[in-house]
Design an enzyme around this catalytic site. Structure first.
Site, PDB file in Angstrom:
ATOM      1  N   GLN A  50       0.669  -1.086  -0.179  1.00 21.00           N
ATOM      2  CA  GLN A  50       0.350  -0.079   0.093  1.00 21.00           C
ATOM      3  C   GLN A  50       1.427   1.178  -0.246  1.00 21.00           C
ATOM      4  O   GLN A  50       1.978   1.251   0.374  1.00 21.00           O
ATOM      5  CB  GLN A  50      -1.085  -0.148   0.625  1.00 21.00           C
TER       6      GLN A  50
ATOM      7  N   ARG B 187      -4.104   0.698  -1.425  1.00 19.08           N
ATOM      8  CA  ARG B 187      -3.871  -1.264  -1.664  1.00 19.08           C
ATOM      9  C   ARG B 187      -3.927  -1.530  -2.855  1.00 19.08           C
ATOM     10  O   ARG B 187      -4.615  -0.548  -3.709  1.00 19.08           O
ATOM     11  CB  ARG B 187      -4.791  -1.919  -0.979  1.00 19.08           C
TER      12      ARG B 187
ATOM     13  N   GLU C 189       4.415   8.151   8.420  1.00 16.42           N
ATOM     14  CA  GLU C 189       4.210   7.335   9.882  1.00 16.42           C
ATOM     15  C   GLU C 189       5.352   7.152  10.008  1.00 16.42           C
ATOM     16  O   GLU C 189       6.770   7.143   9.688  1.00 16.42           O
ATOM     17  CB  GLU C 189       3.634   6.025  10.069  1.00 16.42           C
TER      18      GLU C 189
ATOM     19  N   HIS D  50      -0.017   5.557   1.096  1.00 16.46           N
ATOM     20  CA  HIS D  50      -0.540   6.966   1.397  1.00 16.46           C
ATOM     21  C   HIS D  50       0.001   8.266   1.070  1.00 16.46           C
ATOM     22  O   HIS D  50       0.991   8.092  -0.036  1.00 16.46           O
ATOM     23  CB  HIS D  50      -0.370   7.064   2.630  1.00 16.46           C
TER      24      HIS D  50
END
Length: 315
Positions: free
Chosen positions: A101, A197, A119, A103
């Site tokens: 995946q 995804r 993150e 972001h």
């Protein structure tokens, strides 16, 4: 003035790749339905998901109420002027592989109707030979990556990294990634729930259907120059630092104590190993709590040794 640490009620989420390690390792009271729980949202302020203070004078108040009504007292001054608390903190129990995946970066997210998300992962436990999938393989190109999606062989285009407990890695938005099977991870991230995804190992979701993929969105977000990254090397106590968060790992001997990183700003503590006390409260492995900005509190190791993560928003 708030003089005690804030303990929040965790929110548990079923995931096809999850397990029940939170129950067996941390004695968490998971629902007794035998289903896999892959995520515990420890600190969250979203429209559809809210952390609530567990006890003390602020018991029952949501994180959003604290952020909107008691911001300076709880979190400090000079923080982002955002509608919601800008961090989201999770525990991930990864018994199977997560989807490959990405972001969306800040520059792309608005066009796609999503939220940017940077993150970091701190690995609490890892099974032997467990791997993370981060960035692109050295020989991968945008063209070969697109071909692999159609052929169902995307794994061959992604860089696999062996990882062990105690290591960490920074995942900026735009970095292709997946967590492999056999990890327990603490995740600190921007307050976002946008994930695109690109490949899900050709598996079926908990509802018996293939999980939705977001191929076009992913291709607009992936940094194809991000080739074969490695696990991070701490800079002193600092594991990760960016404009959104600063995460430190601190080792304490029995009886040793530490406070907040910034006297005038909140700190989130996560207990990695051992036991600690703070403001008359006892905390064990897997516990998370917030020391408010106005509280002059110390976190003290009550076991022979302890390790904690300390997170705040940097100045």
């Amino acid at each position: 003035m708030i003089a005690s640490p804030l303990r929040l009620v965790p929110l548990y989420h079923q995931r096809v790749w999850g397990g029940r390690t939170l129950e067996s390792l941390y004695r968490r009271p998971l629902p007794q339905d035998g289903k896999p729980y892959g995520e515990s949202w420890e600190i969250v302020d979203r429209a559809d998901e809210q952390s609530v203070v567990r006890d003390g004078p602020l018991a029952g108040k949501s994180l959003h109420e604290l952020w909107s009504q008691h911001r300076e007292e709880v979190f400090g001054k000079g923080l982002p002027d955002s509608e919601r608390f800008p961090l989201l903190v999770k525990i991930l129990d990864c018994r199977d592989r997560l989807s490959i995946q990405v972001h969306p970066p800040q520059a792309v997210a608005p066009q796609l109707g999503g939220e940017p998300k940077t993150e970091m992962w701190y690995i609490v436990k890892a099974e032997p030979e467990a791997h993370l999938y981060v960035g692109l393989d050295q020989d991968a190109t945008r063209s070969s990556f697109q071909d692999s999606i159609e052929a169902g062989t995307t794994e061959s285009e992604v860089h696999a990294i062996p990882a062990q407990a105690g290591q960490s890695i920074f995942i900026p938005s735009g970095r292709l990634h997946a967590i492999g099977a056999g990890f327990l991870i603490f995740e600190i991230q921007q307050n976002s729930d946008t994930t695109y995804r690109v490949f899900d190992w050709n598996r079926i979701g908990l509802d018996g259907q293939p999980r939705q993929l977001h191929i076009e969105e992913s291709l607009q977000c992936i940094d194809f120059q991000d080739v074969e990254p490695t696990m991070d090397s701490p800079q002193g106590s600092v594991l990760a630092e960016c404009e959104y968060f600063r995460v430190e790992k601190l080792a304490l001997s029995g009886g040793e104590g530490i406070g907040k990183a910034l006297a005038h700003r909140f700190a989130i503590f996560a207990v990695v190993t051992g036991q600690v006390s703070c403001g008359g409260h006892h905390f064990e492995m897997g516990d998370f709590f917030i020391i408010p900005a106005t509280a002059d509190l110390v976190v003290t190791a009550t076991s022979e040794s302890a390790e904690v993560l300390r997170t705040t928003i940097p100045e």
